[in-house]
Scaffold this active site. Structure first.
Site, PDB file in Angstrom:
ATOM      1  N   ARG A   1      86.062  21.778  90.190  1.00 30.53           N
ATOM      2  CA  ARG A   1      86.147  22.494  90.926  1.00 30.53           C
ATOM      3  C   ARG A   1      85.022  23.281  91.696  1.00 30.53           C
ATOM      4  O   ARG A   1      83.935  23.957  90.759  1.00 30.53           O
ATOM      5  CB  ARG A   1      87.634  23.837  90.879  1.00 30.53           C
ATOM      6  CG  ARG A   1      88.703  22.786  90.918  1.00 30.53           C
ATOM      7  CD  ARG A   1      89.314  23.579  89.748  1.00 30.53           C
ATOM      8  NE  ARG A   1      89.274  24.514  89.899  1.00 30.53           N
ATOM      9  CZ  ARG A   1      89.690  26.229  90.302  1.00 30.53           C
ATOM     10  NH1 ARG A   1      91.086  26.118  91.230  1.00 30.53           N
ATOM     11  NH2 ARG A   1      89.762  27.467  89.470  1.00 30.53           N
TER      12      ARG A   1
ATOM     13  N   SER B   1      82.343  24.329  80.852  1.00 29.71           N
ATOM     14  CA  SER B   1      83.109  23.781  79.103  1.00 29.71           C
ATOM     15  C   SER B   1      83.717  23.304  77.826  1.00 29.71           C
ATOM     16  O   SER B   1      84.977  22.626  77.906  1.00 29.71           O
ATOM     17  CB  SER B   1      85.345  24.471  80.100  1.00 29.71           C
ATOM     18  OG  SER B   1      85.434  25.410  81.472  1.00 29.71           O
TER      19      SER B   1
ATOM     20  N   ASP C   1      84.662  28.782  79.749  1.00 28.25           N
ATOM     21  CA  ASP C   1      85.415  29.076  80.183  1.00 28.25           C
ATOM     22  C   ASP C   1      86.665  30.256  80.152  1.00 28.25           C
ATOM     23  O   ASP C   1      87.403  31.089  80.505  1.00 28.25           O
ATOM     24  CB  ASP C   1      86.808  27.985  80.915  1.00 28.25           C
ATOM     25  CG  ASP C   1      87.150  26.866  79.547  1.00 28.25           C
ATOM     26  OD1 ASP C   1      86.751  27.300  78.726  1.00 28.25           O
ATOM     27  OD2 ASP C   1      88.069  25.877  79.522  1.00 28.25           O
TER      28      ASP C   1
HETATM   29  C1  GLC Z   1      87.251  22.318  74.139  1.00 28.91           C
HETATM   30  C2  GLC Z   1      86.017  22.830  74.637  1.00 28.91           C
HETATM   31  C3  GLC Z   1      85.694  24.255  75.343  1.00 28.91           C
HETATM   32  C4  GLC Z   1      86.779  24.756  76.271  1.00 28.91           C
HETATM   33  C5  GLC Z   1      88.133  24.134  75.120  1.00 28.91           C
HETATM   34  C6  GLC Z   1      89.052  24.710  77.079  1.00 28.91           C
HETATM   35  O1  GLC Z   1      87.820  22.932  73.382  1.00 28.91           O
HETATM   36  O2  GLC Z   1      84.866  22.846  73.359  1.00 28.91           O
HETATM   37  O3  GLC Z   1      84.755  24.737  75.329  1.00 28.91           O
HETATM   38  O4  GLC Z   1      86.599  26.372  76.610  1.00 28.91           O
HETATM   39  O5  GLC Z   1      88.103  22.661  75.958  1.00 28.91           O
HETATM   40  O6  GLC Z   1      88.913  24.415  78.379  1.00 28.91           O
END
Ligand code: GLC
Length: 458
Positions: free
Chosen positions: A85, A148, A202
């Site tokens: 996004r 993330s 995130d």
């Molecule tokens: C996975 C990633 C982490 C992220 C999570 C939620 O666990 O390793 O960095 O925050 O997904 O998206």
């Protein structure tokens, strides 16, 4: 409602009840999970224990939480879920809510999610170029990148990728600074002029967005495709970092809880979890996430249904090859199946859509399986969150701690029971914490813009 359904199943077939038993966690088991999580948090923060801890407790270099006075326009990119996004965020303290934003989602083809780094980052920049042209943006904007995945951050704009998780696997990026990879891709697109100023997980983005509206928010929680949490820790407790004053947000990467030497979830993991792990893109990794995240719940349900079919408890006497196809049960089906009551007509239509038999007995069993899997997911997530809350409360030596948790993710938002079970579990296990859950749309991405804005404020 859940209880009624379960007893209907037991009345139909006690064998089903037996298979679902390992999914019904006792209070003692949840407390064990909570204690182990606390232990791993401690290890992850320490100099010596950090190598063995499955919960990595990654420093984010975010010392600051927003105060609502942020100004300016920022681009925010969000990579980590099923879509990529792009957002344009304008902070305007005078307007209601303090900000305005427009956003656009772009799909990422599977071959890009599991291909080469250059291809992935060129795809990202391609989407950004489309967005800028659609929005007719020509000014040079500072950019915050919500990324993330676990990264070892050295500063707000240096982040070495440790490993991929969820549905991503782009091996040539591991060990590299992803901010640099993005900058290089921007340079390759010569017409673009963007300044990447900060990267944030995130969870961190979600905490920052919620804190923008509620200063009591010091925890960020994601329950979507994957799961993870971050929280504000006192610097003096982050033994592996120098410096004793102030605080810093820690990206826990709790999805990895249970992997490796510690075997922290050994008593909880069952045969179906093991199967889902073996069938996944990253076997042996992210054990806790595979019991909670939306990407995996459907796979657990599917494995249970296959087992029930083999035992002759469901779909009797009928060939059901569809049940063997990969990822056939999506998490959104779980939400729909579990919202159903009475004659279970939604369940019927989903089973029909999947080409599966849909007699009333089958419908009842399918619903009971989904309920058991998502109830355990919400409880496990609640036990993890209770560990974080209790650690914070004890460190602050408070008898009662009021705390806001910023939360985002499809499972929390869309599933009919998940959020309530999570809240009930937290209330039970962290009774001395009064928790308010702050849900906001797009918060993880907007939070990266807030982190970017913080670089302008200082
Ligand atoms: C996975 C990633 C982490 C992220 C999570 C939620 O666990 O390793 O960095 O925050 O997904 O998206």
């Amino acid at each position: 409602m859940a209880m009624n359904m379960t007893s209907r199943v037991a009345a139909l077939n006690p064998e089903v009840e037996q298979i679902l038993k390992p999914f019904k966690l006792s209070r003692e088991e949840l407390m064990l999970v909570m204690r182990r999580m606390r232990k791993e948090m401690e290890m992850g923060l320490s100099r010596k224990g950090q190598k063995e801890a499955s919960v990595r407790m990654l420093p984010t270099f975010v010392h600051y939480r927003p105060d609502g006075k942020e100004k300016g326009s920022f681009l925010a990119l969000d990579l980590g879920g099923t879509n990529f996004r792009v957002l344009l965020v304008r902070f305007c303290p005078q307007t209601e809510g303090g900000m305005k934003h427009v956003n656009q989602s772009y799909s990422i083809p599977q071959e890009v999610m599991q291909g080469r780094g250059k291809q992935l980052f060129d795809h990202i920049v391609d989407c950004v170029a489309k967005f800028l042209s659609n929005q007719k943006i020509t000014e040079r904007l500072p950019l915050g990148f919500t990324f993330s995945f676990p990264c070892k951050q050295i500063s707000l704009d240096q982040a070495i990728l440790l490993n991929w998780t969820k549905g991503f696997s782009v091996p040539d990026c591991v060990g590299k600074d992803v901010v640099q990879l993005l900058r290089e891709a921007i340079q390759r697109r010569q017409e673009l002029d963007l300044e990447v100023v900060a990267l944030a997980n995130d969870t961190v983005g979600t905490m920052m967005s919620a804190a923008f509206q509620d200063p009591k928010c010091e925890i960020g929680l994601i329950v979507g495709t994957g799961t993870n949490a971050c929280y504000m820790e006192q610097m003096k407790n982050i033994e592996k970092l120098d410096g004793d004053s102030g605080e810093m947000c820690i990206n826990m990467e709790w999805g990895a809880f249970g992997q490796g030497e510690q075997h922290s979830l050994a008593e909880i993991v069952n045969e179906f979890d093991k199967l889902v792990d073996q069938q996944s893109l990253h076997p042996g990794k992210q054990i806790y996430e595979k019991m909670i995240g939306g990407k995996f719940l459907g796979a657990i349900v599917q494995n249970i249904l296959l087992n029930l079919k083999e035992k002759g408890c469901i779909f009797r006497g009928i060939q059901t090859h569809t049940l063997e196809q990969e990822n056939i049960i999506r998490t959104k089906f779980l939400s729909k199946i579990e919202s159903d009551s009475g004659d279970l007509l939604h369940v019927k239509s989903i089973l029909e859509e999947l080409g599966l038999p849909c007699g009333i007995e089958d419908r009842v069993v399918v619903q009971a399986v989904c309920l058991a899997v998502s109830q355990r997911a919400a409880q496990l997530c609640g036990a993890g969150l209770a560990a974080v809350l209790e650690r914070m409360r004890e460190n602050r030596q408070m008898d009662l701690m009021k705390m806001t948790v910023g939360v985002e993710g499809s499972l929390y938002k869309l599933h009919p029971h998940f959020s309530q079970i999570l809240k009930d579990t937290v209330k039970d296990l962290a009774a001395k914490c009064e928790v308010h859950f702050h849900l906001s749309e797009d918060s993880s991405a907007m939070g990266a813009a807030l982190v970017a804005a913080s670089t302008r404020a200082s």
